[in-house]
Design a protein around this motif. Structure first.
Motif, PDB file in Angstrom:
ATOM      1  N   TYR A 184       0.850  -1.193   0.000  1.00  0.00           N
ATOM      2  CA  TYR A 184       0.000   0.000   0.000  1.00  0.00           C
ATOM      3  C   TYR A 184       0.884   1.240   0.000  1.00  0.00           C
ATOM      4  CZ  TYR A 184      -3.421   3.484   1.488  1.00  0.00           C
ATOM      5  OH  TYR A 184      -4.209   4.603   1.563  1.00  0.00           O
ATOM      6  N   THR A 237       1.349   4.724   0.954  1.00  0.00           N
ATOM      7  CA  THR A 237       0.727   5.631   1.919  1.00  0.00           C
ATOM      8  C   THR A 237       0.798   7.081   1.463  1.00  0.00           C
ATOM      9  OG1 THR A 237       2.799   5.798   3.153  1.00  0.00           O
ATOM     10  CG2 THR A 237       1.260   4.076   3.822  1.00  0.00           C
ATOM     11  N   ASN A 262     -11.926   5.988   9.381  1.00  0.00           N
ATOM     12  CA  ASN A 262     -12.017   4.654   8.781  1.00  0.00           C
ATOM     13  C   ASN A 262     -12.844   3.721   9.662  1.00  0.00           C
ATOM     14  OD1 ASN A 262     -10.170   5.902   7.176  1.00  0.00           O
ATOM     15  ND2 ASN A 262      -8.507   4.470   7.537  1.00  0.00           N
ATOM     16  N   GLU A 292     -10.581  -1.203   7.450  1.00  0.00           N
ATOM     17  CA  GLU A 292     -10.597  -0.554   6.144  1.00  0.00           C
ATOM     18  C   GLU A 292      -9.521   0.528   6.074  1.00  0.00           C
ATOM     19  OE1 GLU A 292     -14.427   0.739   4.925  1.00  0.00           O
ATOM     20  OE2 GLU A 292     -15.388  -1.209   5.277  1.00  0.00           O
ATOM     21  N   ASP A 293      -9.014   0.729   4.864  1.00  0.00           N
ATOM     22  CA  ASP A 293      -7.909   1.668   4.670  1.00  0.00           C
ATOM     23  C   ASP A 293      -8.374   3.083   4.402  1.00  0.00           C
ATOM     24  OD1 ASP A 293      -5.943  -0.250   5.045  1.00  0.00           O
ATOM     25  OD2 ASP A 293      -5.955  -0.842   2.936  1.00  0.00           O
ATOM     26  N   SER A 294      -9.661   3.272   4.161  1.00  0.00           N
ATOM     27  CA  SER A 294     -10.170   4.603   3.852  1.00  0.00           C
ATOM     28  C   SER A 294     -11.508   4.795   4.532  1.00  0.00           C
ATOM     29  CB  SER A 294     -10.317   4.766   2.333  1.00  0.00           C
ATOM     30  OG  SER A 294     -10.865   6.033   2.011  1.00  0.00           O
TER      31      SER A 294
END
Length: 995
Positions: free
Chosen positions: A16, A18, A709, A713-715
């Motif tokens: 990912y 960042t 978030n 979850e990433d968002s």
């Protein structure tokens, strides 16, 4: 623009990106653009490892196709990233940041753009560095092995000591690094100001370099302390610290990349001490000179860091990286009371624009840049068509940048010394900002951005560049744009203007605040080749009116005047009276009007407009003495009233605010009310923005809000949704409107078509020290041919919107391998009907269209084309040729599996230059992909038969279609530029040979 999205498309599962930042890799005299991405990998035990991925890239990294992995540097225990200070450079707020990356085997030096985004990037790198706890295992980086196989250089095996110049000193505490075991070594750049080199002092054409050290308080005391401190103020605490400005030796040949000066010598015994609070500069006392020379730069910086913050300097707390509610309230109240502690002072601005038609400088620019007797305080100099070569068009660097930068630097007013604040370029559109040396300390918050409005929103042959900054307490945005050409294309020019306004966004010093748009500035200066023409008059009539100097009569037919009056563009802007003859089009090297075959009618293409208060235009003129181009340069000189801080009044205001906050702090728990909590987006379409809004009403307690978030979850939301702003603060009894924007693009369309994803989400709005609020988002997506696989479309004999949703879902999820097997039993189409509709339209209408696939279409027309394709209403298709051409490119880009399948990608590269082998690779493609490839090649060959009219050639088409038909496999690293050229060569050979 968030370029981490482009990097993310190249990463494997579990990786990912960042954050990413665009910088310049400095190797000796060479300057090469690089995109730096911080990539995180989560291990099975929830531990994390990080690495810096370095990419070569196109000017605008929008998708994974725009970047190529060049090198990977793991963040191991011996990793260090420190800001460095090349001797002989003037360091000032707003200049680029030079950082040095070191490991046991590697050394690299980068220049990063000054601003909040670079600061955030370095903070994230600092946090990602492994700690020094001996109980913690060493990172192993096994996950990077896949990238070695993909051909990336995972850290160089040999030391790179090319830039261990004695003139490059370490100016700040490093980030991470096993060589520094003290606690101080882990502070990183969180605690310091991101300053940088490349403030080049210019005096009467000669260049001179000096060094000016600034540290945290110079910036930290500013931006978040209210607009007051953005003016470059220095209070008592900073005066006590050991600052120095020492004159640097040597001259400079206009190094716009900001490289280090090889001459590391410095004069002895004399320097300049900067007192920003008064703006005065005085010679150091001799006894202090010896003392200062005995101190290292890190010592000086540490003294500044340890300075005591006085009561009158409490705004400095706003420079802390952790966003605080109290700090925000201080800032807001300071903004509200700004008139109580500021006064207006006039500054002289020179604003110039010049379309140079791809030429190199051939004459001195002083008749343009130094025509007035009084030296300007600020120079804003813009160029268009800096380089017209195909290489520049496709986002490659150009030597013309350095040539014109040097020409400008040598032609600034000889009566003053200037510092270069910023240079920004998008292909041929370049903007330069200079200020007088004595004002440099009061320049802050410098940010620069670009927006390409060319084909697919990606090409930078048209578009805009902008620089925003604070001068004292006034925010200023300077925009240089080159809008669409041709007399009849005024609507596209209007669209280009609107695109630049909507897409140009600047990061703020406070990362919790939403980006700034152009309109959110006190003063806006807009210059450039706006390309608006004179209409309704024939060429001879135009020339006759010019000869009679009847400029006001001619001006009545000016397209820009007409469009501004209709409030289609530049609403609220002002332009001075046009008292000079049109600046386009001349025969190069003369003052004669265009005598070419096209015989263009004269027009005022080159303009300067402004918006804001306290602005007085002193002159607006063209400069006929310069004959390098088919345009004449234009200049405008302004007196602009800037808000300057009264120190005593500021301190009194700040103390009053702090006292009042002390009384109300911690009074109650924050609470808000929401005007709406459920949102339904109906009939969402591909690439058609939908928005819903709601209002947050605050109660009696100041509050900070943020969308957070959900667990795991990433968002805070799904990829097709955005909340603007996503975080912020509210004063008592205030409110803010939040916009929820839903936009489906190629990254999200396929799963929405298949039903794997739906327009459903839950947003969590969190109040600091308060409760959470839950917002429900629902809706329905109308399936589209855009984002659908080729084989799926071939099996859809009916328009996609006429099919049941479960049928669309099954066909979208059908594996490509089984499509050929079903081909034996069913009767699919050989190619998608939607593709045929677009190509057939272009074949019938656009074989001789000039600049096809190079000029963007109109957005409303794309929506019309999409609807015609999805409903099968081909007879209703009526659009501009450029709009259909762009729709075709967007269709190819949206395919989840490209025309040349991912599995054949590397075989194609290996066969590049071998036509027989390349034909063999194409023959192995699945039937539908092979059919589409041959069909497109046949169409492109038809276009090339009309190259005398449409001006297309094999190189242009291979460059455009190479990245669309031949894409690197998903979840694999991109290859380098040489291999990308192989991909273009692969397509090129089919364009030159019979299909």
């Amino acid at each position: 623009m968030d370029q981490s999205v482009a990097i993310q498309e190249t990463l494997a599962e579990g990786e990912y990106c960042t954050i990413a930042v665009q910088g310049v890799l400095c190797t000796g005299d060479s300057r090469q653009s690089r995109l730096l991405g911080l990539v995180r990998y989560r291990l099975e035990n929830d531990a994390q490892e990080h690495a810096l991925f370095l990419y070569t890239h196109r000017r605008m990294a929008i998708t994974g196709d725009d970047v190529s992995l060049d090198q990977i540097v793991p963040l191991s225990r011996d990793f260090m990233l420190e800001e460095v200070s090349p001797d002989g450079e003037l360091y000032i707020l707003g200049s680029d940041v030079t950082v040095q990356l070191d490991t046991a085997e590697l050394r690299l030096v980068f220049q990063l753009p000054f601003g909040s985004h670079t600061r955030l990037f370095l903070q994230e790198v600092a946090r990602a560095c492994p700690g020094f706890d001996p109980e913690t295992r060493d990172p192993e980086f096994r996950w990077l092995s896949r990238h070695r196989c993909a051909g990336a250089d995972v850290q160089s095996p040999k030391p790179r000591e090319w830039n261990s110049d004695p003139g490059t000193q370490s100016g700040f505490t490093p980030i991470g690094g096993g060589r520094y075991q003290s606690g101080n070594a882990r502070r990183g750049l969180e605690d310091v100001l991101l300053r940088g080199p490349c403030y080049i002092l210019l005096w009467g054409g000669a260049t001179e370099e000096s060094e000016f050290l600034l540290a945290e308080e110079a910036q930290g005391g500013g931006p978040e302390g209210g607009r007051r401190a953005r003016g470059g103020r220095r209070d008592e605490a900073l005066e006590e610290a050991d600052w120095e400005m020492s004159a640097g030796g040597g001259s400079r040949e206009g190094d716009c990349a900001g490289g280090s000066n090889p001459d590391s010598s410095r004069p002895n015994g004399r320097g300049l001490l900067m007192d920003q609070s008064s703006g005065a500069r005085c010679l150091e006392k001799p006894e202090n000179s010896l003392t200062r020379q005995s101190k290292s730069k890190p010592d000086i910086t540490d003294m500044v860091r340890s300075s005591t913050i006085t009561v009158s300097d409490k705004a400095h707390i706003l420079s802390m990286q952790k966003f605080g509610l109290r700090d925000t309230i201080v800032k807001s109240h300071l903004l509200q009371k700004e008139e109580d502690y500021t006064y207006i002072q006039n500054f002289r601005f020179f604003v110039g624009t010049y379309n140079v038609n791809g030429q190199s400088p051939k004459e001195c620019l002083r008749p343009w840049l130094s025509h007035s007797t009084q030296a300007p305080d600020v120079y804003c100099v813009g160029f268009q068509e800096l380089d017209l070569s195909k290489e520049a068009f496709f986002f490659h660097d150009t030597p013309k940048e350095e040539e014109w930068f040097k020409a400008v630097s040598e032609s600034l007013h000889p009566g003053a010394k200037y510092a270069k604040v910023k240079l920004i370029r998008l292909v041929g559109i370049m903007l330069l900002l200079y200020v007088k040396q004595e004002h440099a300390a009061y320049i802050s918050e410098v940010e620069a951005e670009t927006v390409g409005t060319g084909i697919m929103g990606r090409m930078g042959n048209k578009g805009g560049v902008a620089i925003r900054f604070q001068l004292h307490n006034t925010s200023i945005c300077v925009v240089n744009s080159h809008l669409a050409a041709h007399t009849e294309e005024y609507e596209r020019r209007n669209q280009d203007y609107k695109d630049i306004c909507s897409r140009m966004q600047f990061s703020q010093v406070d990362p919790s605040l939403p980006p700034l748009t152009i309109s959110k500035h006190d003063v806006i200066l807009w210059l450039g080749d706006l390309n608006y023409r004179i209409e309704e008059l024939d060429v001879e009539k135009v020339k006759l009116l010019i000869e009679e100097k009847a400029f006001q009569t001619l001006y009545a037919y000016d397209q820009l005047k007409t469009q501004v009056a209709a409030k289609s563009v530049f609403e609220g802007f002002t332009e001075g009276e046009l008292t000079f003859q049109p600046t386009y089009k001349y025969d190069t090297g003369s003052d004669d009007w265009d005598t070419s075959e096209k015989c263009r009618a004269p027009a005022w293409c080159d303009r300067v407009l402004w918006k804001g208060k306290n602005i007085s235009q002193l002159s607006y003129q063209s400069h006929m003495a310069l004959k390098t181009s088919d345009h004449k340069p234009v200049s405008s000189v302004f007196d602009i009233g800037v808000r300057v801080v009264n120190e005593e009044l500021y301190r009194k205001t700040l103390e009053e605010i702090v006292r009042s906050l002390d009384k109300m702090e911690n009074a109650n728990i924050p609470s808000v009310s929401l005007s709406k909590r459920e949102f339904c987006f109906e009939n969402v379409k591909y690439m058609q923005l939908q928005t819903e809004s709601f209002t947050i009403h605050n109660g009696q307690v100041p509050c900070q809000f943020e969308f957070i978030n959900k667990p795991g979850e990433d968002s805070y939301c799904k990829q097709w949704l955005t909340a603007k702003p996503s975080k912020g603060f509210l004063l008592p009894d205030s409110h803010v409107e939040i916009e929820l924007e839903l936009f489906v693009n190629k990254a999200t369309a396929t799963k929405l078509n298949s039903g794997e994803d739906k327009i459903e989400d839950i947003l969590v709005l969190h109040l600091v020290r308060g409760k959470d609020y839950f917002l429900s988002v629902s809706g329905n997506y109308l399936p589209s041919c855009f984002g659908s696989p080729l084989h799926t479309l071939c099996y859809m004999r009916e328009p996609i919107l006429d099919l049941p949703l479960d049928t669309v879902s099954k066909l979208t999820l059908m594996p490509m391998q089984s499509a050929d097997e079903r081909n034996q039993l069913e009767n699919p189409m050989e190619i998608p009907k939607e593709l045929w509709m677009m190509v057939d339209y272009l074949y019938r209408n656009a074989l001789q269209q000039e600049d096809l696939f190079q000029q963007p279409g109109l957005r409303p027309e794309f929506e019309h084309i999409r609807d015609c394709l999805d409903t099968g209403m081909i007879d209703n298709l009526c659009a501009n040729n450029h709009s259909v051409a762009e729709a075709l490119l967007l269709f190819l880009e949206s395919l989840p599996e490209p025309v040349i399948c991912y599995s054949a990608y590397h075989s194609c590269l290996e066969c590049s230059g071998n036509y027989t082998g390349s034909r063999q690779v194409i023959s192995t493609l699945p039937t539908f992909h092979k059919n589409v490839f041959n069909y497109l090649m046949a169409f492109l060959q038809e276009l090339l038969k009309n190259s005398a009219k449409n001006h297309l050639d094999e190189n242009i088409l291979a460059s455009i279609f190479g990245s669309l038909l031949l894409r690197n496999p998903a979840h694999h690293q991109k290859l380098d530029m040489a291999e990308k050229k192989k991909a273009q060569e692969f397509i090129h050979q089919f364009l030159c040979s019979p299909v």
